[in-house]
Design a protein around this motif. Structure first.
Motif, PDB file in Angstrom:
ATOM      1  N   SER A  11       4.637   9.428   5.655  1.00  0.00           N
ATOM      2  CA  SER A  11       4.091   8.094   5.403  1.00  0.00           C
ATOM      3  C   SER A  11       2.566   8.128   5.496  1.00  0.00           C
ATOM      4  CB  SER A  11       4.653   7.084   6.405  1.00  0.00           C
ATOM      5  OG  SER A  11       4.204   7.364   7.713  1.00  0.00           O
ATOM      6  N   ASP A  12       1.923   7.246   4.739  1.00  0.00           N
ATOM      7  CA  ASP A  12       0.464   7.245   4.663  1.00  0.00           C
ATOM      8  C   ASP A  12      -0.184   6.064   5.371  1.00  0.00           C
ATOM      9  OD1 ASP A  12       0.397   9.594   3.285  1.00  0.00           O
ATOM     10  OD2 ASP A  12       0.100   8.699   1.313  1.00  0.00           O
ATOM     11  N   CYS A  13       0.619   5.282   6.114  1.00  0.00           N
ATOM     12  CA  CYS A  13       0.048   4.160   6.855  1.00  0.00           C
ATOM     13  C   CYS A  13       0.991   3.819   8.005  1.00  0.00           C
ATOM     14  CB  CYS A  13      -0.151   2.950   5.945  1.00  0.00           C
ATOM     15  SG  CYS A  13      -1.139   1.627   6.702  1.00  0.00           S
ATOM     16  N   GLN A  14       0.450   3.703   9.206  1.00  0.00           N
ATOM     17  CA  GLN A  14       1.279   3.512  10.395  1.00  0.00           C
ATOM     18  C   GLN A  14       0.600   2.538  11.354  1.00  0.00           C
ATOM     19  OE1 GLN A  14       0.934   7.564  11.436  1.00  0.00           O
ATOM     20  NE2 GLN A  14       2.176   8.280   9.731  1.00  0.00           N
ATOM     21  N   GLY A  15       1.410   1.891  12.174  1.00  0.00           N
ATOM     22  CA  GLY A  15       0.853   0.997  13.177  1.00  0.00           C
ATOM     23  C   GLY A  15       1.768  -0.157  13.491  1.00  0.00           C
ATOM     24  N   LEU A  16       1.198  -1.155  14.154  1.00  0.00           N
ATOM     25  CA  LEU A  16       1.921  -2.356  14.559  1.00  0.00           C
ATOM     26  C   LEU A  16       1.495  -3.505  13.648  1.00  0.00           C
ATOM     27  CD1 LEU A  16       2.679  -3.579  18.104  1.00  0.00           C
ATOM     28  CD2 LEU A  16       1.348  -5.098  16.626  1.00  0.00           C
ATOM     29  N   VAL A  17       2.463  -4.175  13.025  1.00  0.00           N
ATOM     30  CA  VAL A  17       2.191  -5.302  12.126  1.00  0.00           C
ATOM     31  C   VAL A  17       2.153  -6.573  12.953  1.00  0.00           C
ATOM     32  CG1 VAL A  17       2.996  -6.603  10.124  1.00  0.00           C
ATOM     33  CG2 VAL A  17       3.310  -4.115  10.205  1.00  0.00           C
ATOM     34  N   HIS A  18       1.061  -7.320  12.861  1.00  0.00           N
ATOM     35  CA  HIS A  18       0.882  -8.483  13.731  1.00  0.00           C
ATOM     36  C   HIS A  18       0.076  -9.563  13.034  1.00  0.00           C
ATOM     37  CE1 HIS A  18      -3.372  -7.460  14.455  1.00  0.00           C
ATOM     38  NE2 HIS A  18      -2.961  -6.207  14.387  1.00  0.00           N
ATOM     39  N   GLY A  19       0.049 -10.719  13.641  1.00  0.00           N
ATOM     40  CA  GLY A  19      -0.722 -11.833  13.129  1.00  0.00           C
ATOM     41  C   GLY A  19      -2.116 -11.869  13.719  1.00  0.00           C
TER      42      GLY A  19
END
Length: 373
Positions: free
Chosen positions: A87-95
């Motif tokens: 995968s080419d993008c990782q992290g925590l999705v948040h507002g």
């Protein structure tokens, strides 16, 4: 933080809708990188069908989902980004305005360590564990394709002129050049995978499609369709014959470039470059803001890019012997790899050796096939 951890199949429809909504508003909230399709629920769910240990942590505030953290873990608590290495993008999705404690999150997820290699920008609790940051070039098309092409002519006039001339020559020599942005023919996908496998072998790299789970993942994503997400197969034809293709993922605003390849018989026409320009044109017409070319230094990326994002690699760890051991094993490997890739005096000789090995391997496979027949 109120954190619940789910298997992919346990994620509710309401949570999936909330996750997608956070991504769709990311650019309005000052975090456009979170709109990347590799951070979408569809990618994580597809990974969950192909690999063990995929989990999703949902962080709730006042009973409502406020953030989503996809990850993979082993029985011993070693965690990694979903699709690490792929995968080419990782992290925590948040507002907007959401903050979190990395140690608390890992503890709730049962992780001693979480490893990443393409951490999206704007994740301070994770960035504290980054060991390096790298450019990820993009092609901005939010102002339309003509604006992009005009800028390309200014930045790289010879490159632009040569590429467009090669497209005209391809048409003269091979027949009408036709581009399909969203090709649904599975045969075209098989052709792309065969070209890419041959390229891996030819250049001495590990063939990703030799791994059954990766091929299965691509097939699943090819057939995945939702309102904001799709696996997109783009194909360039000349005289009715496919000469270049690309498979990537799209979200509402981002087209993530992933697997480009071309027929070596047409290499003198630079069909891959022609394909990328056609992709940019179609993506702009489709409302895409930018094409993410992905981390990695390549000449064609430098020619096509308008700017660069930054992605990080590293580890977030708790005080745990598992974390210490994992990092001790992985850190030297990553450091050596990055040293080779970043320094021409190391990379060029290594690349030549890999290509020689690839040629030897290719000849051996041809000889083996001939002997069998």
């Amino acid at each position: 933080m109120d954190i619940c951890v789910y298997r992919p199949g346990e994620l509710s429809a309401a949570d999936r809708v909330a996750w997608t909504a956070l991504q769709s508003k990311a650019h309005l909230n000052g975090a456009p990188g979170l709109a990347n399709p590799f951070l979408s629920p569809e990618f994580t769910l597809a990974m969950g069908r192909c690999r063990r240990g995929v989990r999703i942590a949902v962080v709730r505030e006042d009973g409502e989902p406020a953030a989503f953290f996809p990850f993979q873990r082993t029985a011993t608590g070693v965690g990694r980004a979903v699709g690490l290495g792929l995968s080419d993008c990782q992290g925590l999705v948040h507002g907007p305005g959401f903050g979190w404690d990395a140690q608390e999150l890992l503890r709730a997820c049962g992780l001693a360590v979480w490893e990443f290699d393409h951490l999206v920008e704007g994740q301070p609790p994770f960035e504290a564990g980054a060991s390096g940051t790298f450019p990820s070039p993009v092609m901005d098309v939010d102002q339309g394709y003509e604006a992009y092409l005009s800028g390309l002519r200014e930045r790289s006039p010879k490159f632009t002129r040569t590429t467009l001339a090669k497209e005209r020559k391809l048409a003269r020599d091979s027949g009408e050049v036709r581009y399909v942005h969203d090709e649904r023919d599975p045969a075209a996908l098989r052709a792309l995978m065969e070209w890419k496998s041959a390229q891996y072998r030819r250049t001495g790299r590990s063939d990703r499609f030799a791994h059954a789970w990766i091929s299965r993942l691509i097939q699943q994503l090819f057939h995945t369709r939702s309102e904001p997400f799709a696996g997109i197969l783009s194909v360039l034809y000349a005289g009715g014959r496919p000469v270049a293709a690309h498979f990537g993922l799209r979200s509402e605003r981002v087209l993530a470039c992933w697997f480009p390849a071309y027929d070596p018989d047409f290499s003198k026409y630079s069909p891959g470059l022609i394909l990328h320009l056609r992709m940019a044109e179609a993506a702009a017409a489709d409302g895409i803001a930018y094409l993410d070319l992905g981390r990695g230094q390549k000449e064609y990326k430098d020619s096509l890019k308008t700017r660069e994002l930054a992605v990080s690699e590293g580890w977030v760890t708790r005080r745990h012997p598992i974390a210490v051991g994992h990092r001790a094993r992985r850190a030297p490997v990553r450091a050596l790899r990055n040293a080779v890739l970043s320094r021409p005096e190391f990379f060029d000789p290594a690349d030549r050796v890999l290509k020689r090995m690839g040629k030897i391997r290719s000849r051996s496979q041809v000889t083996a096939k001939t002997t069998k027949t």
